[in-house]
Design an enzyme around this catalytic site. Structure first.
Site, short mmCIF file in Angstrom:
data_model
loop_
_atom_site.label_atom_id
_atom_site.label_comp_id
_atom_site.label_asym_id
_atom_site.label_seq_id
_atom_site.Cartn_x
_atom_site.Cartn_y
_atom_site.Cartn_z
N SER A 74 -12.43 -14.04 26.93
CA SER A 74 -13.38 -14.93 26.29
C SER A 74 -12.91 -15.52 24.96
O SER A 74 -13.51 -16.47 24.44
CB SER A 74 -14.70 -14.18 26.05
OG SER A 74 -14.51 -13.08 25.17
N SER A 86 -10.14 -9.64 27.01
CA SER A 86 -10.49 -10.93 26.40
C SER A 86 -9.62 -11.36 25.23
O SER A 86 -9.76 -12.47 24.73
CB SER A 86 -11.96 -10.91 25.96
OG SER A 86 -12.81 -10.95 27.08
N LYS A 91 -13.02 -15.24 15.62
CA LYS A 91 -13.86 -15.53 16.79
C LYS A 91 -15.33 -15.52 16.40
O LYS A 91 -15.78 -14.68 15.61
CB LYS A 91 -13.58 -14.49 17.87
CG LYS A 91 -14.30 -14.71 19.20
CD LYS A 91 -13.91 -13.62 20.20
CE LYS A 91 -14.60 -13.78 21.53
NZ LYS A 91 -14.23 -12.71 22.50
#
Length: 386
Positions: free
Chosen positions: A103, A127, A27
């Site tokens: 997210s 998330s 990420k």
């Protein structure tokens, strides 16, 4: 496996780092030396490249993994749909009309699409776990502090954990072992003691989960966590305050932020000290409740989501998004490890799954329970690589 060159906007940059082991994507709020950590935001895209690898990236390389890309995300990790106006929005592979979740949207999509063996995300309020279920895969939030956050943005959080996405429970364990040198994979010698937590869910989804669990766990206990709803609200307060501390300066600079992030960040700057103090009181109370339940049982079970992930049209209404982490976010507040398991063939045809919550520091045992359930309960059995 070969990385698929799919136009699903999951990957912001393709990379070729490390050995020829398991393929991993990371990420884009986690530092990789020589790469800009954008956190999915145009406001940070002009920053200098990272000087060093984040600890988890160094651990991946030490474990012989092959890092093949950085993944897209909801801007500043401050949203649950996965939408991104700067880098494009990742497309949910199995349910393209529905949100991929956030997210850590890009990591979830990349794993679900078979673009890597596992991926790293971050989980401050669901998330990792929420997008995992939205995309029909596994995801884990470790015990708070178990896995190093050095080299992650924001630098400080009392909630956030680096977590792992995978398409199977055994691969989830392998991913954890790669980022946490202290993690030792376990096998359960006997069936675990499990308890279901009472919660309000959409009836159709509730029936789905009951069928899935009753096939293999007809005698699981049924418990109440009295502060569960209050812990969700408290988690919202803490994440708002800590995000404002980390990124509020971008408002002062009139930085290029997405409209949703600008609005949420402005509101976050208004969180009062009294609200923070009340949230911390709830954190202490809820943590005690969870610890007491886990004194009796090896893991607690909740639905992963209380409703099916919304379509993009439904997601235009904030009321459709807010409930998605109602059963996930409380365990960021308490710091317990939690993972989600998708139902392999949901009866409704929509994403669904369960969450397992374990004792602090017992992440290996929690992963072993997930592997046992995936091998034992027909609803969770998938034909996937290990």
């Amino acid at each position: 496996m070969t990385v698929a060159k799919q136009d699903n906007r999951a990957v912001t940059r393709h990379l070729d780092l490390g050995a020829d082991g398991l393929t991993v994507m990371v990420k884009d709020c986690i530092d990789i030396k020589g790469e800009i950590t954008t956190c999915g935001s145009a406001a940070l895209a002009g920053n200098a490249p990272a000087n060093d690898h984040a600890d988890v990236v160094a651990a991946l390389l030490d474990a012989g993994c092959h890092i093949v890309g950085k993944t897209n995300m909801h801007e500043l990790a401050f949203g649950m749909t996965g939408a991104n106006v700067t880098f494009g929005t990742p497309v949910n592979p199995r349910w393209p009309d529905r949100i991929p979740g956030g997210s850590s949207s890009g990591s979830a999509v990349a794993v679900a699409a078979g673009q890597c063996d596992f991926a790293l995300g971050t989980d401050t309020g669901g998330s990792v776990r929420q997008p995992a279920i939205c995309c029909g895969i596994y995801g884990i939030k470790p015990s708070f502090g178990r896995v190093s956050r050095a080299g992650c943005t924001p630098a400080y959080s009392s909630l956030d954990c680096v977590g792992v996405f995978a398409r199977s429970a055994p691969m989830l364990s392998r991913g954890m072992a790669a980022i946490d040198p202290s993690f030792t994979t376990k096998t359960l010698p006997t069936a675990p003691r499990l308890a279901r937590i009472k919660s309000k869910v959409d009836p159709a989804l509730g029936d789905e989960l009951i069928y899935a669990l009753m096939e293999g766990l007809p005698n699981a206990a049924y418990l109440t966590l009295p502060s569960l709803d209050a812990a969700f609200d408290a988690g919202m307060t803490i994440i708002a305050h800590e995000t404002a501390v980390a990124f509020g300066y971008l408002l002062d600079q009139d930085a290029p932020l997405g409209a949703d992030i600008k609005q949420r960040l402005t509101a976050a700057c208004e969180v009062s000290q009294q609200a923070i103090a009340q949230a911390e009181d709830i954190r202490a109370r809820f943590t005690t409740e969870v610890d007491a339940a886990l004194d009796q049982y090896d893991a607690l079970i909740t639905p992963a989501l209380p409703v099916a992930p919304p379509t993009w049209d439904q997601a235009k209404d904030p009321a459709a998004i807010l409930p998605l982490t109602r059963l996930l976010r409380p365990f960021n507040l308490s710091g317990h490890p939690a993972l989600v398991m998708p139902i392999a063939q949901p009866r409704t045809g929509l994403p669904a799954g369960i969450q397992l919550v374990g004792r602090k520091g017992a992440d290996e045992h929690l992963c072993a329970i997930a592997e046992w359930m995936a091998a034992t309960l027909p609803a969770f059995q998938q034909e996937e690589d290990q």
